[in-house]
Structure formats: structure tokens, C-alpha cells
Design a protein around this motif. Structure first.
Motif, mmCIF file in Angstrom:
data_model
loop_
_atom_site.group_PDB
_atom_site.id
_atom_site.type_symbol
_atom_site.label_atom_id
_atom_site.label_comp_id
_atom_site.label_asym_id
_atom_site.label_seq_id
_atom_site.Cartn_x
_atom_site.Cartn_y
_atom_site.Cartn_z
ATOM 1 N N PHE A 60 0.896 -1.186 -0.054
ATOM 2 C CA PHE A 60 0.184 -0.026 -0.096
ATOM 3 C C PHE A 60 0.888 1.320 0.079
ATOM 4 O O PHE A 60 0.689 2.253 -0.803
ATOM 5 C CB PHE A 60 -0.947 0.144 1.325
ATOM 6 N N TYR A 61 1.777 1.251 0.802
ATOM 7 C CA TYR A 61 2.843 2.521 0.807
ATOM 8 C C TYR A 61 3.411 2.556 -0.338
ATOM 9 O O TYR A 61 3.596 3.754 -0.927
ATOM 10 C CB TYR A 61 3.721 2.040 2.035
ATOM 11 N N HIS A 64 1.044 4.074 -2.827
ATOM 12 C CA HIS A 64 0.798 5.505 -2.636
ATOM 13 C C HIS A 64 2.192 6.323 -2.942
ATOM 14 O O HIS A 64 1.744 7.602 -3.367
ATOM 15 C CB HIS A 64 0.550 5.548 -1.024
ATOM 16 N N GLY A 114 -3.354 2.265 -2.524
ATOM 17 C CA GLY A 114 -2.540 3.251 -2.208
ATOM 18 C C GLY A 114 -2.484 4.226 -3.601
ATOM 19 O O GLY A 114 -2.523 5.412 -3.212
ATOM 20 N N ARG A 120 -5.629 5.782 4.091
ATOM 21 C CA ARG A 120 -4.735 4.944 4.968
ATOM 22 C C ARG A 120 -5.042 4.605 6.179
ATOM 23 O O ARG A 120 -4.942 3.147 6.508
ATOM 24 C CB ARG A 120 -3.406 5.858 5.094
#
Length: 200
Positions: A60-61, A64, A114, A120
Motif C-alpha cells: 500500500f505504501y 501510494h 495506495g 490510509r
């Protein structure tokens, strides 16, 4: 080296790493070993849930932070991202909760979420809950399968001679059936070949 040998050699750390790579395969093997008494099933579930949660948060990070530049240079990945966006619009939080059941997209979906700007804090909460549920379901299923397989093995061992006789009987009947069904040449089918041989 097999999954079982890896697990017995390196224990819970290899389970943590293995779940990131092969998820169910390592978790089911760990559940089986827990059934045999080598590991603790609650700890297996906890380690697997933490591993699955961690890798999802990492993806996800990455999505993003770096996803837009990565997608812009790869049209094929853009198509997959569009597909995930369609699924997100259709299922919403359900996609975040159940994406672990979508084999082949487990890393891509968190990264796409992301990239899409999904909340988040919401992803973290849903990811934590779904990771625990996934680990519990898979581990208990693996433990149950191991228990059932062990019982079946014990039953077979107790009646091994009977099982062998039954298998031999079935094999013999199948062989006789195949022999009976084998087509036989008739005289009319053999005659033309004989005529060709006798012609000058």
C-alpha cells in the motif's frame, strides 16, 4: 529443501517470511506441524496474520508513494490498475476486506489502493482485521485437514491387507473390462491384407 524442512529448521521466522511469499502454503504446513506438536497453533496464527498485514501495508505504501510514476511508464499495468479501480467502485471496503482470496492480485490490489488515494487509516484498520480472519480460517482449515488425513492414514494402516486386496481386485476387474472392450479383427478385415500379400 521442502516446506516442512524449512519450517522445522528455522521455525517461526521462516513462517513470517514464507507467508509473504507463498502465504497459504507455508501457513498450512505450519498448521500441520502445530497439529503434530512442533509449533503452537495460536502463535502460528499470530505470526501469519502479522506477516500478511505487514506485506499488505508495505505494498500500500509503495503504491501510494511511487505508484503514479511506475504506472505512467507501463501501459499493461495501467490496465490492471483500471480493473482494480472498477472493483473498488463496485465493492468498496469489501474489496479491501476480501482481496486475499484473489490469487495473483494480492500484492497489486493494496498497491493500487495506495495509488488510488484510498484512506490510509481505513486501509490499516480493515487490513488488520482481514489479516487476522484470513490467518485463523486458513490455519484452522489446515489443522483440520491434517487431523482428518492422519485419521484416514491410521485406518488404512489398521486394514492394510484389506486395502491391498480391494485395490488388486479393482485393478483385476478393470483389466478384464479393458480386455473385453478391446476391438477384435474380423475375417473380413483381415482378408484384404492377405490378398495384398499374395498378389504378384
Amino acid at each position: 529443501m521442502s516446506f516442512q524442512e524449512l519450517m522445522l529448521t528455522y521455525g517461526y521466522p521462516i513462517l513470517f517470511v514464507g507467508v509473504m511469499l507463498e502465504s497459504e502454503a507455508f501457513l498450512i504446513m505450519a498448521a500441520y506441524l502445530a497439529h503434530r506438536g512442533y509449533f503452537s497453533l495460536p502463535i502460528v496464527i499470530g505470526v501469519a496474520a502479522l506477516s500478511s498485514f505487514t506485506i499488505a501495508q508495505f505494498c500500500f505504501y509503495i503504491g501510494h508513494r511511487y505508484g503514479s510514476g511506475f504506472i505512467a511508464k507501463r501501459p499493461k499495468w495501467q490496465q490492471r490498475f483500471t480493473r482494480v479501480q472498477t472493483l473498488l467502485n463496485r465493492y468498496g471496503a469489501g474489496l479491501v476486506f476480501g482481496y486475499r482470496a484473489m490469487y495473483g492480485l494480492r500484492g497489486f490490489i493494496p498497491a493500487s489502493l495506495g495509488l488510488a488515494g484510498y484512506s490510509r487509516s481505513r486501509f490499516l484498520a480493515i487490513n488488520a482485521i482481514s489479516a487476522v480472519i484470513w490467518a485463523v480460517v486458513v490455519a484452522l482449515a489446515g489443522n483440520s485437514i491434517a487431523h482428518t488425513a492422519e485419521q484416514v492414514y491410521v485406518q488404512i494402516r489398521q486394514h492394510d491387507k484389506l486395502v491391498i486386496l480391494v485395490l488388486l481386485g479393482v485393478g483385476t476387474l478393470w483389466g478384464l473390462y479393458r480386455l473385453y472392450q478391446k476391438p477384435k479383427l474380423t475375417k473380413t478385415e483381415v482378408q484384404p491384407t492377405a490378398d495384398l500379400v499374395t498378389q504378384p
